[in-house]
Design a protein around this motif. Structure first.
Motif, PDB file in Angstrom:
ATOM      1  N   ILE A  14       1.394 -21.183  -6.600  1.00  0.00           N
ATOM      2  CA  ILE A  14       1.229 -20.633  -5.241  1.00  0.00           C
ATOM      3  C   ILE A  14      -0.027 -19.767  -5.181  1.00  0.00           C
ATOM      4  CG2 ILE A  14       2.236 -18.980  -3.586  1.00  0.00           C
ATOM      5  CD1 ILE A  14       5.033 -20.074  -4.715  1.00  0.00           C
ATOM      6  N   LYS A  15      -0.199 -18.936  -6.221  1.00  0.00           N
ATOM      7  CA  LYS A  15      -1.398 -18.075  -6.259  1.00  0.00           C
ATOM      8  C   LYS A  15      -2.660 -18.935  -6.290  1.00  0.00           C
ATOM      9  CE  LYS A  15       0.966 -14.492  -8.908  1.00  0.00           C
ATOM     10  NZ  LYS A  15       1.046 -13.851 -10.244  1.00  0.00           N
ATOM     11  N   ALA A  16      -2.624 -19.996  -7.118  1.00  0.00           N
ATOM     12  CA  ALA A  16      -3.815 -20.851  -7.243  1.00  0.00           C
ATOM     13  C   ALA A  16      -4.131 -21.519  -5.903  1.00  0.00           C
ATOM     14  CB  ALA A  16      -3.605 -21.889  -8.343  1.00  0.00           C
ATOM     15  N   VAL A  17      -3.089 -21.984  -5.210  1.00  0.00           N
ATOM     16  CA  VAL A  17      -3.317 -22.629  -3.902  1.00  0.00           C
ATOM     17  C   VAL A  17      -3.834 -21.589  -2.903  1.00  0.00           C
ATOM     18  CG1 VAL A  17      -2.179 -23.762  -1.941  1.00  0.00           C
ATOM     19  CG2 VAL A  17      -1.668 -24.492  -4.286  1.00  0.00           C
ATOM     20  N   MET A  18      -3.221 -20.419  -2.907  1.00  0.00           N
ATOM     21  CA  MET A  18      -3.698 -19.368  -1.980  1.00  0.00           C
ATOM     22  C   MET A  18      -5.151 -19.019  -2.270  1.00  0.00           C
ATOM     23  SD  MET A  18      -0.586 -16.736  -1.418  1.00  0.00           S
ATOM     24  CE  MET A  18       0.802 -17.149  -0.346  1.00  0.00           C
ATOM     25  N   ALA A  19      -5.537 -19.107  -3.556  1.00  0.00           N
ATOM     26  CA  ALA A  19      -6.933 -18.815  -3.910  1.00  0.00           C
ATOM     27  C   ALA A  19      -7.849 -19.979  -3.552  1.00  0.00           C
ATOM     28  CB  ALA A  19      -7.034 -18.491  -5.392  1.00  0.00           C
ATOM     29  N   GLY A  20      -7.273 -21.163  -3.313  1.00  0.00           N
ATOM     30  CA  GLY A  20      -8.107 -22.280  -2.854  1.00  0.00           C
ATOM     31  C   GLY A  20      -7.934 -23.605  -3.565  1.00  0.00           C
ATOM     32  N   ALA A  21      -6.992 -23.694  -4.530  1.00  0.00           N
ATOM     33  CA  ALA A  21      -6.859 -24.943  -5.293  1.00  0.00           C
ATOM     34  C   ALA A  21      -6.263 -26.067  -4.450  1.00  0.00           C
ATOM     35  CB  ALA A  21      -5.985 -24.717  -6.527  1.00  0.00           C
ATOM     36  N   HIS A  22      -6.863 -27.260  -4.572  1.00  0.00           N
ATOM     37  CA  HIS A  22      -6.296 -28.457  -3.943  1.00  0.00           C
ATOM     38  C   HIS A  22      -5.377 -29.180  -4.915  1.00  0.00           C
ATOM     39  CE1 HIS A  22     -10.123 -27.678  -1.836  1.00  0.00           C
ATOM     40  NE2 HIS A  22      -9.446 -28.069  -0.779  1.00  0.00           N
ATOM     41  N   ALA A  23      -5.664 -29.042  -6.218  1.00  0.00           N
ATOM     42  CA  ALA A  23      -4.833 -29.689  -7.239  1.00  0.00           C
ATOM     43  C   ALA A  23      -4.484 -28.668  -8.304  1.00  0.00           C
ATOM     44  CB  ALA A  23      -5.584 -30.862  -7.853  1.00  0.00           C
ATOM     45  N   GLY A  48       9.696 -33.527 -17.322  1.00  0.00           N
ATOM     46  CA  GLY A  48      10.648 -33.234 -16.248  1.00  0.00           C
ATOM     47  C   GLY A  48      10.337 -31.917 -15.549  1.00  0.00           C
ATOM     48  N   TYR A  49       9.568 -31.045 -16.205  1.00  0.00           N
ATOM     49  CA  TYR A  49       9.250 -29.752 -15.591  1.00  0.00           C
ATOM     50  C   TYR A  49       8.408 -29.917 -14.329  1.00  0.00           C
ATOM     51  CZ  TYR A  49       8.020 -24.852 -15.093  1.00  0.00           C
ATOM     52  OH  TYR A  49       7.860 -23.586 -14.593  1.00  0.00           O
ATOM     53  N   LEU A  50       7.739 -31.063 -14.219  1.00  0.00           N
ATOM     54  CA  LEU A  50       6.950 -31.317 -13.003  1.00  0.00           C
ATOM     55  C   LEU A  50       7.841 -31.294 -11.761  1.00  0.00           C
ATOM     56  CD1 LEU A  50       4.487 -34.188 -13.948  1.00  0.00           C
ATOM     57  CD2 LEU A  50       3.868 -31.949 -13.038  1.00  0.00           C
ATOM     58  N   ARG A  51       9.046 -31.873 -11.919  1.00  0.00           N
ATOM     59  CA  ARG A  51       9.969 -31.898 -10.760  1.00  0.00           C
ATOM     60  C   ARG A  51      10.466 -30.477 -10.472  1.00  0.00           C
ATOM     61  NH1 ARG A  51      13.295 -35.749 -12.216  1.00  0.00           N
ATOM     62  NH2 ARG A  51      12.230 -37.292 -10.955  1.00  0.00           N
ATOM     63  N   ALA A  52      10.832 -29.755 -11.549  1.00  0.00           N
ATOM     64  CA  ALA A  52      11.397 -28.410 -11.390  1.00  0.00           C
ATOM     65  C   ALA A  52      10.384 -27.477 -10.708  1.00  0.00           C
ATOM     66  CB  ALA A  52      11.796 -27.853 -12.752  1.00  0.00           C
ATOM     67  N   ILE A  53       9.135 -27.542 -11.125  1.00  0.00           N
ATOM     68  CA  ILE A  53       8.139 -26.611 -10.558  1.00  0.00           C
ATOM     69  C   ILE A  53       7.869 -26.960  -9.087  1.00  0.00           C
ATOM     70  CG2 ILE A  53       6.011 -27.842 -11.268  1.00  0.00           C
ATOM     71  CD1 ILE A  53       4.848 -25.105 -12.069  1.00  0.00           C
ATOM     72  N   ARG A  54       7.934 -28.264  -8.762  1.00  0.00           N
ATOM     73  CA  ARG A  54       7.727 -28.662  -7.355  1.00  0.00           C
ATOM     74  C   ARG A  54       8.891 -28.164  -6.491  1.00  0.00           C
ATOM     75  NH1 ARG A  54       7.715 -33.897  -7.837  1.00  0.00           N
ATOM     76  NH2 ARG A  54       9.478 -34.417  -6.538  1.00  0.00           N
ATOM     77  N   GLU A  55      10.111 -28.290  -7.038  1.00  0.00           N
ATOM     78  CA  GLU A  55      11.279 -27.808  -6.279  1.00  0.00           C
ATOM     79  C   GLU A  55      11.219 -26.288  -6.090  1.00  0.00           C
ATOM     80  OE1 GLU A  55      14.189 -31.471  -7.626  1.00  0.00           O
ATOM     81  OE2 GLU A  55      14.592 -29.467  -8.418  1.00  0.00           O
ATOM     82  N   ASP A  56      10.801 -25.584  -7.137  1.00  0.00           N
ATOM     83  CA  ASP A  56      10.659 -24.116  -7.020  1.00  0.00           C
ATOM     84  C   ASP A  56       9.628 -23.763  -5.947  1.00  0.00           C
ATOM     85  OD1 ASP A  56      12.474 -23.703  -9.012  1.00  0.00           O
ATOM     86  OD2 ASP A  56      11.001 -23.158 -10.558  1.00  0.00           O
ATOM     87  N   LEU A  57       8.543 -24.533  -5.919  1.00  0.00           N
ATOM     88  CA  LEU A  57       7.493 -24.285  -4.916  1.00  0.00           C
ATOM     89  C   LEU A  57       8.070 -24.472  -3.504  1.00  0.00           C
ATOM     90  CD1 LEU A  57       4.492 -23.982  -3.935  1.00  0.00           C
ATOM     91  CD2 LEU A  57       4.270 -26.447  -4.219  1.00  0.00           C
ATOM     92  N   MET A  58       8.818 -25.562  -3.320  1.00  0.00           N
ATOM     93  CA  MET A  58       9.359 -25.839  -1.975  1.00  0.00           C
ATOM     94  C   MET A  58      10.349 -24.751  -1.559  1.00  0.00           C
ATOM     95  SD  MET A  58       9.530 -29.912  -1.535  1.00  0.00           S
ATOM     96  CE  MET A  58      10.902 -30.259  -2.535  1.00  0.00           C
ATOM     97  N   ARG A  59      11.175 -24.328  -2.523  1.00  0.00           N
ATOM     98  CA  ARG A  59      12.158 -23.271  -2.225  1.00  0.00           C
ATOM     99  C   ARG A  59      11.421 -21.998  -1.780  1.00  0.00           C
ATOM    100  NH1 ARG A  59      14.594 -23.088  -7.099  1.00  0.00           N
ATOM    101  NH2 ARG A  59      15.233 -25.224  -6.802  1.00  0.00           N
ATOM    102  N   TRP A  60      10.395 -21.646  -2.504  1.00  0.00           N
ATOM    103  CA  TRP A  60       9.642 -20.414  -2.189  1.00  0.00           C
ATOM    104  C   TRP A  60       8.985 -20.522  -0.816  1.00  0.00           C
ATOM    105  CZ3 TRP A  60       4.933 -18.579  -0.820  1.00  0.00           C
ATOM    106  CH2 TRP A  60       4.680 -17.216  -1.029  1.00  0.00           C
ATOM    107  N   MET A  61       8.415 -21.708  -0.549  1.00  0.00           N
ATOM    108  CA  MET A  61       7.733 -21.874   0.746  1.00  0.00           C
ATOM    109  C   MET A  61       8.727 -21.788   1.898  1.00  0.00           C
ATOM    110  SD  MET A  61       4.871 -24.769  -0.174  1.00  0.00           S
ATOM    111  CE  MET A  61       4.334 -25.039   1.512  1.00  0.00           C
TER     112      MET A  61
END
Ligand SMILES: Cc1cc2nc3c(=O)[nH]c(=O)nc-3n(C[C@H](O)[C@H](O)[C@H](O)COP(=O)(O)O)c2cc1C
Length: 336
Positions: free
Chosen positions: A255-264, A277-290
Motif C-alpha cells: 500500500i505504501k509503495a502504491v501510495m508512493a507511486g508504484a504501478h507494479a 500461495g502468499y501472493l493470494r494472501a497479500i492480495r486479499e489483505d490489500l483488498m480488506r484494507w482498501m
C-alpha cells in the motif's frame, strides 16, 4: 474493488508479481504462481558475461581475448554453475510462455554496449512480453566519472530499445550521485519502466580464513523506505511506469509503495520464505484494507504521497533529516 494497473503498457489485474529470481526456474512453480494469482511472471537474469563467454569461446582467436578480458573472465563462475546457459534460457522462456496465460517478463543483466545485445531480439522472438534490464554495476574505477557511468547506462537502454518492440524496464540501484537526473535520462531514452531498487549483495569478510565471504540474505520491510522515497520523487514526473522491488513483505508495504507511486509490486524474499500461495494472501489483505479504508481503486490510491513534490524538495528532504535526528529520545524512549 478495482486493483487493475498499467505496467509497461500491459494491463494487469493487480500489481503483485514475483520478481526476478529462481521462482520461475521450475514449470510447476510457475503454474503455482499463476494459480496463486501472479499478475505476471518475471524470470531470473541471463548475464552479459554468460553471453560474451559463449561468443568468445566461439571465436577463440578474436580480439576479445586481450589480457584484461582473459583475467576478468577468470573471476567469472564456470558456465556449468549457471542454472541456464544462453540457449537454455531461451528454451526455458519458451516453455514458461507456453505454461501460463499471464505476461512473461525476461531479464538480462549487463552494463556495457556489446555482443550480448544480440539477445534482446532473440528474447522477443521467443515470445517474452517484456524485458527487464538489470544494470548492476559497481563504479570502482577512479578513472571513470559519474557522468560516464550514467551515459553508459543510458546508451545500453537506447541500444536495447532500438533492438526490440517489446517494453523494456530498467532495474536500477540507488547508488548514483544524481538518481533523479539519471531516471529522467533513462525515461527520455525510452525506458518503459523503472524498477526501484536492485538489492546489492556486498561481500563480507571471513576474518579467520582471510577470505571474502559471500552471503545472500532475504530482505525485510526495513529496506522499503529508501524505495518509497524515490518512487515518490519520480511519481508523476516520468513517462515510464514504476515498479517496486526490495522489502515488500506485507500488504501494508505494498500500500505504501502504491501510495508512493508504484504501478507494479514485485516480491521475492516474501515468496521464497512463505511460498507462492502468499501472493493470494497479500492480495486479499490489500483488498480488506482498501475496503476498510474506503478506497475503491488502486488508481485512486496511487501516487497521492508525493513526498517530494513540494516547491523545494531538497530543502524539504534536509528539514526532514534534521527533524528526524532531533526526535531521538534516548535509548529508553526510542524515537520521539
Ligand atoms: C535467490 C535470489 C535470486 C535473484 N536473482 C535475480 C536475478 O536473476 N535477476 C535480478 O534482476 N534480480 C534477482 N534477484 C533480486 C530480486 O529480483 C529482488 O530485486 C530482490 O530480492 C529484492 O526484492 P525482495 O525484497 O522482495 O527480495 C534475486 C534475489 C534472490 C533472493
Amino acid at each position: 474493488m478495482d486493483l487493475s494497473t498499467r505496467y509497461l503498457g500491459l494491463t494487469l489485474s493487480h500489481p503483485f508479481m514475483p520478481g526476478a529470481s529462481p521462482l520461475a526456474d521450475d514449470l510447476d512453480t510457475v503454474r503455482l504462481l499463476e494459480d496463486s494469482g501472479a499478475s505476471a511472471i518475471v524470470m531470473r537474469s541471463l548475464f552479459e558475461e554468460q553471453i560474451t563467454h559463449e561468443q568468445v569461446a566461439a571465436f577463440t582467436h578474436s580480439e576479445m581475448h586481450s589480457e584484461s578480458s582473459a583475467e576478468a573472465m577468470s573471476y567469472f563462475p564456470r558456465p556449468e554453475s549457471f542454472v541456464f546457459g544462453p540457449e537454455e534460457y531461451l528454451e526455458h522462456l519458451s516453455r514458461v510462455k507456453q505454461a501460463v496465460r499471464v505476461p512473461v517478463i525476461a531479464s538480462l543483466n549487463g552494463t556495457t554496449p556489446g555482443g550480448w545485445l544480440d539477445y534482446p531480439p532473440l528474447i522477443e522472438k521467443v515470445g517474452a512480453d517484456a524485458l527487464e534490464l538489470n544494470l548492476y554495476h559497481l563504479a570502482l574505477d577512479p578513472a571513470t566519472s559519474g557522468a560516464e557511468v550514467e551515459a553508459r547506462a543510458v546508451e545500453v537502454v537506447r541500444e536495447v530499445k532500438k533492438a526490440v518492440r517489446i517494453p523494456v524496464a530498467v532495474k536500477l540501484s540507488p547508488f548514483y550521485s544524481s538518481f533523479a537526473h539519471l531516471a529522467h535520462r533513462l525515461d527520455e531514452a525510452g525506458a518503459d519502466g523503472l524498477i526501484i531498487f536492485n538489492r546489492f549483495y556486498q561481500p563480507d569478510i571471513d576474518v579467520e580464513e582471510l577470505q571474502v565471504k559471500r552471503s545472500l540474505f532475504v530482505s525485510s520491510s526495513q529496506e522499503l523506505p529508501l524505495r518509497l522515497l524515490w518512487l515518490a520523487a519520480l511519481s508523476g514526473q516520468v513517462r515510464a511506469s514504476l515498479a517496486v522491488t526490495g522489502g515488500v513483505h506485507t500488504a501494508l508495504d505494498a500500500i505504501k509503495a502504491v501510495m508512493a507511486g508504484a504501478h507494479a509490486v514485485q516480491l521475492v524474499s516474501a515468496l521464497l520464505m512463505r511460498g507462492p500461495g502468499y501472493l493470494r494472501a497479500i492480495r486479499e489483505d490489500l483488498m480488506r484494507w482498501m475496503e476498510e479504508h474506503e478506497w475503491a481503486s488502486l488508481q485512486a490510491m496511487r501516487g497521492n504521497m508525493g513526498l517530494l513534490r513540494c516547491p523545494e524538495p531538497e530543502a524539504y528532504a534536509r528539514a526532514n533529516y534534521m527533524v528526524t535526528l532531533q526526535g531521538w529520545a534516548g535509548a529508553k524512549g526510542g524515537q520521539g
